[in-house]
Design a protein around this motif. Structure first.
Motif, PDB file in Angstrom:
ATOM      1  N   ASN A  35       0.864  -1.177   0.000  1.00 19.83           N
ATOM      2  CA  ASN A  35       0.000   0.000   0.000  1.00 19.83           C
ATOM      3  C   ASN A  35       0.901   1.227   0.000  1.00 19.83           C
ATOM      4  OD1 ASN A  35       0.614   0.811   2.814  1.00 19.83           O
ATOM      5  ND2 ASN A  35      -0.505  -1.053   3.342  1.00 19.83           N
ATOM      6  N   GLY A  36       0.330   2.381  -0.284  1.00 18.88           N
ATOM      7  CA  GLY A  36       1.123   3.599  -0.401  1.00 18.88           C
ATOM      8  C   GLY A  36       1.958   3.903   0.828  1.00 18.88           C
ATOM      9  N   GLU A  37       1.372   3.727   1.994  1.00 30.78           N
ATOM     10  CA  GLU A  37       2.079   4.035   3.236  1.00 30.78           C
ATOM     11  C   GLU A  37       3.289   3.124   3.433  1.00 30.78           C
ATOM     12  OE1 GLU A  37       1.082   3.869   7.990  1.00 30.78           O
ATOM     13  OE2 GLU A  37      -0.511   4.502   6.618  1.00 30.78           O
ATOM     14  N   SER A  38       3.097   1.839   3.220  1.00 35.12           N
ATOM     15  CA  SER A  38       4.176   0.873   3.373  1.00 35.12           C
ATOM     16  C   SER A  38       5.274   1.098   2.333  1.00 35.12           C
ATOM     17  CB  SER A  38       3.617  -0.542   3.250  1.00 35.12           C
ATOM     18  OG  SER A  38       4.656  -1.490   3.242  1.00 35.12           O
ATOM     19  N   ASP A  39       4.864   1.321   1.076  1.00 34.13           N
ATOM     20  CA  ASP A  39       5.837   1.541  -0.004  1.00 34.13           C
ATOM     21  C   ASP A  39       6.680   2.784   0.267  1.00 34.13           C
ATOM     22  OD1 ASP A  39       4.439  -0.588  -1.097  1.00 34.13           O
ATOM     23  OD2 ASP A  39       3.396   0.646  -2.588  1.00 34.13           O
ATOM     24  N   LEU A  40       6.028   3.866   0.645  1.00 29.98           N
ATOM     25  CA  LEU A  40       6.749   5.114   0.924  1.00 29.98           C
ATOM     26  C   LEU A  40       7.609   4.983   2.183  1.00 29.98           C
ATOM     27  CD1 LEU A  40       3.979   7.695   0.019  1.00 29.98           C
ATOM     28  CD2 LEU A  40       6.071   7.208  -1.280  1.00 29.98           C
ATOM     29  N   GLY A  41       7.143   4.190   3.139  1.00 32.99           N
ATOM     30  CA  GLY A  41       7.933   3.960   4.347  1.00 32.99           C
ATOM     31  C   GLY A  41       9.253   3.282   4.030  1.00 32.99           C
ATOM     32  N   ARG A  42       9.203   2.277   3.153  1.00 35.53           N
ATOM     33  CA  ARG A  42      10.445   1.592   2.767  1.00 35.53           C
ATOM     34  C   ARG A  42      11.343   2.535   1.975  1.00 35.53           C
ATOM     35  NH1 ARG A  42      14.681  -0.496   4.033  1.00 35.53           N
ATOM     36  NH2 ARG A  42      15.737  -1.772   2.483  1.00 35.53           N
ATOM     37  N   LEU A  43      10.758   3.328   1.099  1.00 30.99           N
ATOM     38  CA  LEU A  43      11.566   4.308   0.357  1.00 30.99           C
ATOM     39  C   LEU A  43      12.203   5.321   1.308  1.00 30.99           C
ATOM     40  CD1 LEU A  43       9.392   4.911  -2.827  1.00 30.99           C
ATOM     41  CD2 LEU A  43      11.615   3.751  -2.690  1.00 30.99           C
ATOM     42  N   ARG A  44      11.480   5.709   2.352  1.00 29.34           N
ATOM     43  CA  ARG A  44      12.028   6.641   3.360  1.00 29.34           C
ATOM     44  C   ARG A  44      13.263   6.030   4.012  1.00 29.34           C
ATOM     45  NH1 ARG A  44      12.442  11.552   4.157  1.00 29.34           N
ATOM     46  NH2 ARG A  44      10.226  11.912   4.007  1.00 29.34           N
ATOM     47  N   GLN A  45      13.182   4.754   4.360  1.00 30.27           N
ATOM     48  CA  GLN A  45      14.332   4.077   4.960  1.00 30.27           C
ATOM     49  C   GLN A  45      15.536   4.099   4.018  1.00 30.27           C
ATOM     50  OE1 GLN A  45      12.596   0.228   5.678  1.00 30.27           O
ATOM     51  NE2 GLN A  45      11.954   0.736   7.770  1.00 30.27           N
ATOM     52  N   LEU A  46      15.298   3.854   2.735  1.00 30.57           N
ATOM     53  CA  LEU A  46      16.389   3.844   1.760  1.00 30.57           C
ATOM     54  C   LEU A  46      16.964   5.235   1.542  1.00 30.57           C
ATOM     55  CD1 LEU A  46      14.849   1.326  -0.776  1.00 30.57           C
ATOM     56  CD2 LEU A  46      16.798   0.918   0.741  1.00 30.57           C
ATOM     57  N   ASP A  48      17.048   7.637   3.724  1.00 29.38           N
ATOM     58  CA  ASP A  48      17.844   7.934   4.914  1.00 29.38           C
ATOM     59  C   ASP A  48      19.143   7.128   4.940  1.00 29.38           C
ATOM     60  OD1 ASP A  48      15.838   9.681   5.697  1.00 29.38           O
ATOM     61  OD2 ASP A  48      14.963   8.305   7.159  1.00 29.38           O
ATOM     62  N   GLU A  49      19.047   5.845   4.619  1.00 31.29           N
ATOM     63  CA  GLU A  49      20.221   4.966   4.654  1.00 31.29           C
ATOM     64  C   GLU A  49      21.314   5.423   3.690  1.00 31.29           C
ATOM     65  OE1 GLU A  49      21.343   0.307   3.577  1.00 31.29           O
ATOM     66  OE2 GLU A  49      19.258   0.839   3.998  1.00 31.29           O
ATOM     67  N   TYR A  50      20.916   5.829   2.490  1.00 31.30           N
ATOM     68  CA  TYR A  50      21.896   6.190   1.462  1.00 31.30           C
ATOM     69  C   TYR A  50      22.145   7.694   1.350  1.00 31.30           C
ATOM     70  CZ  TYR A  50      21.754   1.361  -0.123  1.00 31.30           C
ATOM     71  OH  TYR A  50      21.837  -0.002  -0.191  1.00 31.30           O
ATOM     72  N   GLY A  51      21.430   8.501   2.101  1.00 32.15           N
ATOM     73  CA  GLY A  51      21.604   9.948   2.008  1.00 32.15           C
ATOM     74  C   GLY A  51      21.213  10.476   0.634  1.00 32.15           C
ATOM     75  N   VAL A  52      20.087   9.995   0.130  1.00 29.44           N
ATOM     76  CA  VAL A  52      19.623  10.338  -1.214  1.00 29.44           C
ATOM     77  C   VAL A  52      19.203  11.798  -1.293  1.00 29.44           C
ATOM     78  CG1 VAL A  52      17.754   9.860  -2.874  1.00 29.44           C
ATOM     79  CG2 VAL A  52      18.936   7.973  -1.724  1.00 29.44           C
ATOM     80  N   GLU A  53      19.586  12.441  -2.411  1.00 28.43           N
ATOM     81  CA  GLU A  53      19.243  13.847  -2.619  1.00 28.43           C
ATOM     82  C   GLU A  53      18.316  14.074  -3.800  1.00 28.43           C
ATOM     83  OE1 GLU A  53      22.693  16.417  -2.485  1.00 28.43           O
ATOM     84  OE2 GLU A  53      23.702  15.027  -1.140  1.00 28.43           O
ATOM     85  N   ALA A  54      18.015  13.011  -4.565  1.00 32.83           N
ATOM     86  CA  ALA A  54      17.112  13.134  -5.715  1.00 32.83           C
ATOM     87  C   ALA A  54      16.657  11.745  -6.141  1.00 32.83           C
ATOM     88  CB  ALA A  54      17.799  13.835  -6.879  1.00 32.83           C
TER      89      ALA A  54
END
Length: 138
Positions: A35-46, A48-54
């Motif tokens: 679901n959207g919340e779960s998918d975005l939650g995992r993306l948030r973790q990634l 943060d983990e990789y210091g993504v800027e874009a």
């Protein structure tokens, strides 16, 4: 600057990340969409983990360059990413990336079962690498 490449599909999201110099893309994982919340939650973790800027998000276009339903879904997802993360989202033409990913895996003699598990991650790598290559040519 690290960039997250995404191959957004109905059932999965293939994920790749650039190295810190922005030269190469490496596949990270395939997110099985719930679901959207779960998918975005995992993306948030990634992020943060990789210091993504874009983000670089695959934009599926028809072979004649028009945008169909999958392309419209990607545009909507790009808007959600911008709202959620406050980061730039670059849409990248992904025509034939999944086909190329399948061919690469077949040539590497990867079993059908294993291909199914990694094809979206490899497609995300192709999308991101295409974007990175275009940026170094400027």
């Amino acid at each position: 600057m690290r960039i997250l490449g995404l191959d957004y599909g109905d059932k999965t999201i293939g994920v790749a990340v650039s190295d810190e110099m922005g030269w190469t893309a490496q596949g990270v994982e395939v997110i099985r969409r719930k679901n959207g919340e779960s998918d975005l939650g995992r993306l948030r973790q990634l992020v943060d983990e990789y210091g993504v800027e874009a983000f670089v998000l695959g934009m599926p276009k028809n072979m004649n360059g028009t945008i169909g339903p999958r392309g419209e879904a990607s545009i909507e997802f790009a808007d959600i990413l911008r709202e959620t993360f406050g980061l730039p989202v670059h849409l990248w033409d992904e025509r034939l990336t999944t086909v190329s990913a399948h061919r690469t895996l077949i040539e590497a003699d990867v079993s059908r079962k294993k291909r199914k598990q990694v094809v979206d991650k490899l497609a995300a790598s192709f999308i991101l690498q295409g974007y990175l290559d275009s940026m170094t040519k400027r």
